[in-house]
Scaffold this active site. Structure first.
Site, mmCIF file in Angstrom:
data_model
loop_
_atom_site.group_PDB
_atom_site.id
_atom_site.type_symbol
_atom_site.label_atom_id
_atom_site.label_comp_id
_atom_site.label_asym_id
_atom_site.label_seq_id
_atom_site.Cartn_x
_atom_site.Cartn_y
_atom_site.Cartn_z
ATOM 1 N N GLY A 11 0.736 -1.241 -0.017
ATOM 2 C CA GLY A 11 -0.045 -0.261 0.053
ATOM 3 C C GLY A 11 0.879 1.221 0.111
ATOM 4 O O GLY A 11 1.976 1.427 0.007
ATOM 5 N N MET A 12 0.401 2.305 0.044
ATOM 6 C CA MET A 12 0.760 3.733 -0.108
ATOM 7 C C MET A 12 1.741 3.918 1.054
ATOM 8 O O MET A 12 3.048 4.028 0.975
ATOM 9 C CB MET A 12 -0.222 4.856 -0.212
ATOM 10 N N THR A 70 -9.454 1.323 2.830
ATOM 11 C CA THR A 70 -9.162 2.673 2.936
ATOM 12 C C THR A 70 -9.943 3.611 1.744
ATOM 13 O O THR A 70 -9.901 5.036 2.178
ATOM 14 C CB THR A 70 -7.772 3.336 2.432
ATOM 15 N N TYR A 133 -16.088 4.040 7.577
ATOM 16 C CA TYR A 133 -14.567 3.910 7.898
ATOM 17 C C TYR A 133 -14.200 4.321 9.151
ATOM 18 O O TYR A 133 -13.352 3.344 9.739
ATOM 19 C CB TYR A 133 -14.010 4.706 6.560
HETATM 20 N N1 NAP Z 1 -4.536 7.241 3.420
HETATM 21 C C1 NAP Z 1 -4.877 7.985 4.249
HETATM 22 O O1 NAP Z 1 -5.270 9.160 4.005
HETATM 23 C C2 NAP Z 1 -4.922 7.554 5.712
HETATM 24 C C3 NAP Z 1 -5.391 8.459 6.805
HETATM 25 C C4 NAP Z 1 -5.356 8.076 7.922
HETATM 26 C C5 NAP Z 1 -5.124 6.792 8.503
HETATM 27 N N2 NAP Z 1 -4.732 5.940 7.350
HETATM 28 C C6 NAP Z 1 -4.350 4.420 7.733
HETATM 29 O O2 NAP Z 1 -2.914 4.456 7.232
HETATM 30 C C7 NAP Z 1 -2.869 2.982 7.157
HETATM 31 C C8 NAP Z 1 -2.281 2.785 5.534
HETATM 32 O O3 NAP Z 1 -3.075 3.281 4.517
HETATM 33 P P1 NAP Z 1 -2.912 3.698 2.828
HETATM 34 O O4 NAP Z 1 -3.681 4.628 2.453
HETATM 35 O O5 NAP Z 1 -1.324 3.325 2.864
HETATM 36 O O6 NAP Z 1 -3.446 2.179 2.613
HETATM 37 P P2 NAP Z 1 -3.563 1.516 1.174
HETATM 38 O O7 NAP Z 1 -2.667 2.324 0.174
HETATM 39 O O8 NAP Z 1 -5.189 1.694 0.687
HETATM 40 O O9 NAP Z 1 -2.927 0.062 1.298
HETATM 41 C C9 NAP Z 1 -3.586 -0.812 2.147
HETATM 42 C C10 NAP Z 1 -2.902 -2.385 1.742
HETATM 43 O O10 NAP Z 1 -3.892 -3.282 2.461
HETATM 44 C C11 NAP Z 1 -3.984 -4.307 1.465
HETATM 45 N N3 NAP Z 1 -5.239 -4.923 1.974
HETATM 46 C C12 NAP Z 1 -6.517 -4.559 1.791
HETATM 47 N N4 NAP Z 1 -7.146 -5.524 2.487
HETATM 48 C C13 NAP Z 1 -6.383 -6.535 2.705
HETATM 49 C C14 NAP Z 1 -6.668 -8.015 3.428
HETATM 50 N N5 NAP Z 1 -8.021 -8.412 3.769
HETATM 51 N N6 NAP Z 1 -5.690 -8.537 3.844
HETATM 52 C C15 NAP Z 1 -4.333 -8.091 3.655
HETATM 53 N N7 NAP Z 1 -4.213 -6.728 3.031
HETATM 54 C C16 NAP Z 1 -5.209 -6.263 2.544
HETATM 55 C C17 NAP Z 1 -4.298 -3.521 0.290
HETATM 56 O O11 NAP Z 1 -4.398 -4.262 -0.964
HETATM 57 P P3 NAP Z 1 -5.115 -4.039 -2.434
HETATM 58 O O12 NAP Z 1 -4.736 -2.400 -2.708
HETATM 59 O O13 NAP Z 1 -5.028 -5.001 -3.169
HETATM 60 O O14 NAP Z 1 -6.700 -3.929 -1.520
HETATM 61 C C18 NAP Z 1 -3.144 -2.739 0.276
HETATM 62 O O15 NAP Z 1 -2.185 -3.171 -0.464
HETATM 63 C C19 NAP Z 1 -4.404 2.371 7.013
HETATM 64 O O16 NAP Z 1 -4.543 1.465 8.381
HETATM 65 C C20 NAP Z 1 -5.262 3.543 6.811
HETATM 66 O O17 NAP Z 1 -6.540 3.149 7.579
HETATM 67 C C21 NAP Z 1 -4.706 6.379 6.022
#
Ligand code: NAP
Length: 289
Positions: A11-12, A70, A133
């Protein structure tokens, strides 16, 4: 040597975090850690027995879960999926970690708050999520706190980084397609660079920190002012930016109007702080070339 396991490594945030952990290890060989990154093709955290067994087999020293569903509007429409991954998935990860006495690290969000406060949210402020969410992530936090007493929970917000689709790349793409962009101007937060966040996560792991910490770049803005800064710092001209309300944006999930996270605790307890968002975004834009 027991490794650090990062789940959600494609992920990101996950990709930057794995790289940051690796480079910290390379710089300081005394740390004696190795880093393993897993994503959905290695482990599906919705499946309890598979998740517990795989973590137990690996025997990690630390398990950092950044895997999540997300898509905030997607979560609103597919609530069951949101809870299966963000809440139950985190429970399964925690149960696996407990089997091998691993430290648990969970990434959570500003969207557990309702935005009514109007001054930066402290770690102890009561959560009241407005959307599915936020509810699912808050449930994930509750599982972690009930099951793993010395866990580390890091709440962050408005992430952007080189490995994911995000607000910044979306604005730059739209600016090549349209002459007028409408951007929401009634939500206030702090855009946070995944590289800056990864460095803090890495340091908190090294310090064996526990409890809840808010981690975000400093200073605040609205999506509208952030959008204006992105275009200005990228040298894009000839595109008009119009402020609109959340209601006008028509997005399915309600969002807090104010979700700035106070990082005072981070500063007081660890001495660390993050630079202002407008400095971080300039660095990020340079990586886009
Ligand atoms: N993005 C934001 O602005 C933000 C803000 C606050 C907090 N956060 C938190 O920070 C963390 C990282 O966020 P991010 O934006 O980097 O997330 P992201 O880019 O959406 O990456 C999440 C990863 O988790 C994988 N995933 C999804 N379902 C899964 C499962 N059942 N088992 C194993 N892996 C799975 C996804 O795979 P697929 O892509 O194949 O689904 C993806 O590679 C998360 O906990 C998020 O809640 C994010």
């Amino acid at each position: 040597m027991r490794p650090i396991l990062v789940i959600g490594a494609n992920g990101m945030l996950g990709r930057d975090l794995v790289e940051t952990l690796h480079s910290t290890f390379r710089i300081n060989q005394n740390l004696n850690w190795d880093v393993i990154g897993w994503d959905i093709e290695d482990i599906d955290i919705r499946k309890e027995s598979e998740t517990v067994a795989k973590i137990e087999r690996l025997q990690p020293n630390v398990v950092v879960n950044v895997a999540a569903y997300t898509d905030v509007d997607g979560c609103e429409l597919l609530e069951e999926k949101a809870f299966a991954i963000n809440a139950e998935g985190m429970k399964h990860v925690t149960l696996g970690a407990l089997k091998c006495h691993s430290k648990v690290v969970y990434l959570s969000t500003d969207y557990i708050f309702d935005g009514e406060k109007k001054e930066p949210y402290l770690e102890e402020d009561p959560p009241h999520p407005l959307n599915a969410y936020g509810h699912s992530k808050w449930k994930g936090e509750q599982y972690v706190q009930e099951l793993a007493k010395d866990a580390l929970i890091i709440r962050t917000q408005w992430l952007y980084g080189k490995y994911g689709k995000n607000f910044v790349t979306s604005i730059l793409r739209q600016a090549t397609e349209k002459k007028v962009l409408s951007i929401v101007n009634d939500q206030i937060g702090s855009p946070t660079y995944t590289i800056d966040l990864s460095k803090i996560i890495c340091a908190l792991i090294q310090q064996n920190a526990s409890g809840v910490f808010h981690v975000a770049n400093s200073d605040l803005c609205t999506w509208y002012t952030f959008g204006q800064a992105i275009l200005k710092f990228s040298g894009v001209s000839g595109v008009k930016v119009i402020p609109i309300s959340s209601k006008e944006s028509g997005r399915p999930a309600p969002r807090p109007s104010y979700s700035v996270l106070s990082t005072k605790k981070l500063k007081q307890e660890t001495g660390m702080s993050l630079r202002p968002w407008h400095e971080a975004i300039k660095d990020y834009l340079q990586t886009l070339g």
